[in-house]
Write a protein that holds these residues in place. Structure first.
Motif, PDB file in Angstrom:
ATOM      1  N   PHE A  56       1.154  -1.529  -0.028  1.00 58.42           N
ATOM      2  CA  PHE A  56      -0.163  -0.149  -0.558  1.00 58.42           C
ATOM      3  C   PHE A  56       1.212   1.428  -0.415  1.00 58.42           C
ATOM      4  CE2 PHE A  56      -2.789   3.302   2.102  1.00 58.42           C
ATOM      5  CZ  PHE A  56      -3.982   2.903   1.267  1.00 58.42           C
ATOM      6  N   ALA A  57       1.856   1.116   0.884  1.00 57.31           N
ATOM      7  CA  ALA A  57       2.969   2.480   1.241  1.00 57.31           C
ATOM      8  C   ALA A  57       3.841   2.679  -0.231  1.00 57.31           C
ATOM      9  CB  ALA A  57       4.033   2.068   2.356  1.00 57.31           C
ATOM     10  N   LYS A  58       4.245   1.595  -1.307  1.00 61.00           N
ATOM     11  CA  LYS A  58       4.686   1.484  -2.594  1.00 61.00           C
ATOM     12  C   LYS A  58       4.009   2.129  -3.780  1.00 61.00           C
ATOM     13  CE  LYS A  58       8.649  -0.559  -1.790  1.00 61.00           C
ATOM     14  NZ  LYS A  58       9.723   1.273  -1.727  1.00 61.00           N
ATOM     15  N   ILE A  59       2.320   1.579  -3.391  1.00 60.88           N
ATOM     16  CA  ILE A  59       1.186   1.885  -4.376  1.00 60.88           C
ATOM     17  C   ILE A  59       1.168   3.529  -4.606  1.00 60.88           C
ATOM     18  CG2 ILE A  59      -0.721   2.161  -5.232  1.00 60.88           C
ATOM     19  CD1 ILE A  59      -0.827  -0.478  -3.823  1.00 60.88           C
ATOM     20  N   PHE A  60       1.377   4.337  -3.360  1.00 63.01           N
ATOM     21  CA  PHE A  60       1.289   5.406  -2.369  1.00 63.01           C
ATOM     22  C   PHE A  60       2.411   6.631  -2.497  1.00 63.01           C
ATOM     23  CE2 PHE A  60      -2.789   3.611  -2.202  1.00 63.01           C
ATOM     24  CZ  PHE A  60      -3.616   5.011  -2.456  1.00 63.01           C
ATOM     25  N   SER A  61       2.804   5.808  -3.241  1.00 57.45           N
ATOM     26  CA  SER A  61       4.695   5.998  -3.295  1.00 57.45           C
ATOM     27  C   SER A  61       4.987   6.875  -1.248  1.00 57.45           C
ATOM     28  CB  SER A  61       4.779   7.166  -3.632  1.00 57.45           C
ATOM     29  OG  SER A  61       4.825   6.592  -4.913  1.00 57.45           O
ATOM     30  N   PHE A  62       4.985   6.390  -0.122  1.00 59.51           N
ATOM     31  CA  PHE A  62       5.312   6.686   0.709  1.00 59.51           C
ATOM     32  C   PHE A  62       6.932   7.356   1.033  1.00 59.51           C
ATOM     33  CE2 PHE A  62       2.049   5.814   4.311  1.00 59.51           C
ATOM     34  CZ  PHE A  62       1.053   5.785   3.421  1.00 59.51           C
ATOM     35  N   ASP A  63       6.890   8.681   1.359  1.00 57.93           N
ATOM     36  CA  ASP A  63       8.465   9.011   1.892  1.00 57.93           C
ATOM     37  C   ASP A  63       9.124   8.190   2.812  1.00 57.93           C
ATOM     38  OD1 ASP A  63      11.129   9.927   1.071  1.00 57.93           O
ATOM     39  OD2 ASP A  63      10.798  12.380   2.315  1.00 57.93           O
ATOM     40  N   ASN A  81       7.568  11.175  12.218  1.00 53.16           N
ATOM     41  CA  ASN A  81       6.314  12.535  11.935  1.00 53.16           C
ATOM     42  C   ASN A  81       5.501  11.665  10.979  1.00 53.16           C
ATOM     43  OD1 ASN A  81       6.896  10.788   9.478  1.00 53.16           O
ATOM     44  ND2 ASN A  81       9.432  11.509   9.444  1.00 53.16           N
ATOM     45  N   LYS A  82       4.821  12.400  10.475  1.00 48.05           N
ATOM     46  CA  LYS A  82       3.289  12.487  10.006  1.00 48.05           C
ATOM     47  C   LYS A  82       3.229  11.633   9.634  1.00 48.05           C
ATOM     48  CE  LYS A  82       1.423  16.792  11.733  1.00 48.05           C
ATOM     49  NZ  LYS A  82       0.255  17.904  11.541  1.00 48.05           N
ATOM     50  N   GLU A  83       3.961  11.275   8.441  1.00 50.98           N
ATOM     51  CA  GLU A  83       4.607  10.454   7.700  1.00 50.98           C
ATOM     52  C   GLU A  83       4.194   9.200   7.788  1.00 50.98           C
ATOM     53  OE1 GLU A  83       4.932   9.535   2.510  1.00 50.98           O
ATOM     54  OE2 GLU A  83       3.974  10.972   3.993  1.00 50.98           O
ATOM     55  N   GLU A  84       5.184   8.667   9.243  1.00 53.66           N
ATOM     56  CA  GLU A  84       4.793   6.941   9.191  1.00 53.66           C
ATOM     57  C   GLU A  84       4.271   7.205  10.339  1.00 53.66           C
ATOM     58  OE1 GLU A  84      10.319   6.562  10.085  1.00 53.66           O
ATOM     59  OE2 GLU A  84       8.619   6.476  11.957  1.00 53.66           O
TER      60      GLU A  84
END
Length: 349
Positions: A56-63, A81-84
Motif C-alpha cells: 500500500f505504501a509502495k502504491i502511494f509512494s510513501f517517503d 513524523n506524520k508520514e510514519e
C-alpha cells in the motif's frame, strides 16, 4: 453516483466473460482453502497484513525506506513524523479489515470511523461541504455536507447489488470511481477509496485472506491508473468508461486464485510432514549461502521458534554454520544433509 446510476451502459465482452467464469469457478474452492489452511489461518493473516501495508505504501509512494516500512509494519514502534504515523494508521485499518472481512458493512458510520482512524495524530480528514442549489431564507444557498451524498451513494450501491443484474467486481469498480469523483473528504480520498475497494473485495472473495491484494494490485498499478484516467474523463457525462478498471480487478482476482491454488497443493503435501525436516530439505536443495529470511519465505507458516531450533540443530550437526552475527547474518551449507542424500537415492529408481 454517475457511474452506478448508469450501469446499463456496461457490456461484458467474450474474453472478460471467460475470465469471470474462471474466477467464479476458483471461488467455489474457498471452503476447501478455509479448511486446508485453518491450522495456520493466524499465520496467513499476519503475513497478508504485513504485505498489504508494505505494498500500500509502495502504491502511494510513501517517503519511507523499505527497511523502515517493513519494521513499522511488523512492530509497534513510535512514529517519528506524520508520514510514519499515517502509515501506522493504514496498517491498523488493514488489520481490522483482515481480521473480520465478512463483518464489514458498507455504512456511513464505518467509513467515518475509517477516516477518523487514518487521521489519528496526523492531519484531520473531514467531510467536505458545498452550497446546495436549494434557495433558503434571504436567498442564501444552504451549505450541505457530502456525508449526505455518501449515504445516497451507499444506498444506490446496495440497491444495485440486490438486483443481481450486475457482476460484483463491476459494481465495486463503479462505486470506487463515484467515490473518488465525488471528493467526499477533505483529504486522503484516494487512500480511503482503495481501502474500501479492498474491504468490499475481501468480503466477497476469500482468496485475499491468504494472498496479498495490494501486492498483486501493485503489479497492475500503471494500467489501473490509465483505466482510472479514462473513467474520470467521462464521469461527468454519466458515461464513465470503467471497463478497463473492471478488467484489472478480474485479472487480479484470477492471478490471486492461481497463486493460492499453487501453494495450497504444496501446503497439502507438507501438512503432515515434519516441519523441521522440511526446512532441512529446503536448505539442502537451495543455495549454498542463505539467510533466515529465505527460510521464512519458503515456509511462511512455520514459527520463528521452529526455524531457530532447526538452524541450531543443523549447526550442532555440522551441516551449516553462520557467517557473521545479528539479524541480517547469513548461513552457509558445509555438508550435504541426510535429507538430500535420501532424495538422491530415491531418484536413482
Amino acid at each position: 453516483m454517475k457511474a452506478l446510476q448508469n450501469m446499463e451502459r456496461i457490456q461484458v465482452n467474450h474474453e472478460v466473460m471467460l475470465l469471470l467464469l474462471s474466477v467464479y469457478e476458483s471461488k467455489g474452492k474457498e471452503f476447501y482453502y478455509d479448511e486446508l489452511f485453518s491450522r495456520d489461518s493466524n499465520v496467513y493473516e499476519k503475513k497478508v497484513v504485513l504485505d498489504n501495508a508494505y505494498y500500500f505504501a509502495k502504491i502511494f509512494s510513501f517517503d519511507l525506506t523499505d527497511s523502515r516500512l517493513k519494521l513499522l509494519a511488523k512492530k509497534d514502534l513510535l512514529s517519528k513524523n506524520k508520514e510514519e504515523q499515517f502509515y501506522i494508521n493504514i496498517r491498523e485499518a488493514l488489520t481490522l479489515v483482515q481480521k473480520n472481512p465478512k463483518d464489514f458493512e458498507l455504512l456511513v458510520n464505518e467509513i467515518s470511523d475509517l477516516a477518523k482512524l487514518l487521521s489519528e495524530q496526523t492531519n484531520p480528514i473531514k467531510y467536505q461541504t458545498y452550497k446546495s442549489e436549494e434557495i433558503a431564507i434571504l436567498a442564501t444557498k444552504k451549505e450541505k455536507s457530502k456525508k449526505e451524498d455518501l449515504e445516497k451513494l451507499i444506498e444506490l450501491f446496495n440497491k444495485q447489488i440486490k438486483t443481481k443484474q450486475y457482476e460484483l467486481s463491476q459494481l465495486i469498480a463503479n462505486f470506487y470511481v463515484d467515490f473518488l469523483n465525488m471528493k467526499i473528504f477533505s483529504d486522503k480520498n484516494q487512500e480511503i477509496a482503495l481501502i474500501l475497494l479492498y474491504a468490499l473485495l475481501i468480503k466477497h472473495f476469500n482468496v485475499f485472506k491468504y494472498v496479498s491484494f495490494f501486492k498483486n494490485f501493485n503489479d497492475f498499478k500503471t494500467i489501473w491508473k490509465s483505466g482510472l484516467d479514462q473513467a474520470n474523463y467521462y464521469w461527468e457525462t454519466h458515461y464513465a468508461q470503467t471497463d478497463l478498471l473492471s478488467r484489472v480487478l478480474v485479472d487480479i482476482l484470477k492471478k490471486s486464485y492461481e497463486e493460492v491454488d499453487e501453494f495450497s497443493r504444496e501446503y497439502a503435501f507438507e501438512k503432515n510432514l515434519n516441519k523441521s525436516d522440511n526446512i532441512e530439505n529446503t536448505i539442502s536443495k537451495g543455495n549454498e549461502v542463505f539467510t533466515k529470511e529465505d527460510i521464512r519465505k519458503a515456509h511462511p507458516t512455520v514459527s520463528e521458534a521452529t526455524i531457530d531450533r532447526t538452524l541450531k540443530r543443523l549447526k550442532d550437526e555440522n551441516i551449516i554454520r553462520p557467517l557473521g552475527k545479528g539479524r541480517s547474518s547469513k548461513w552457509i551449507r558445509i555438508v550435504e544433509s541426510r535429507n538430500k542424500n535420501k532424495d538422491q537415492q530415491l531418484t536413482l529408481f
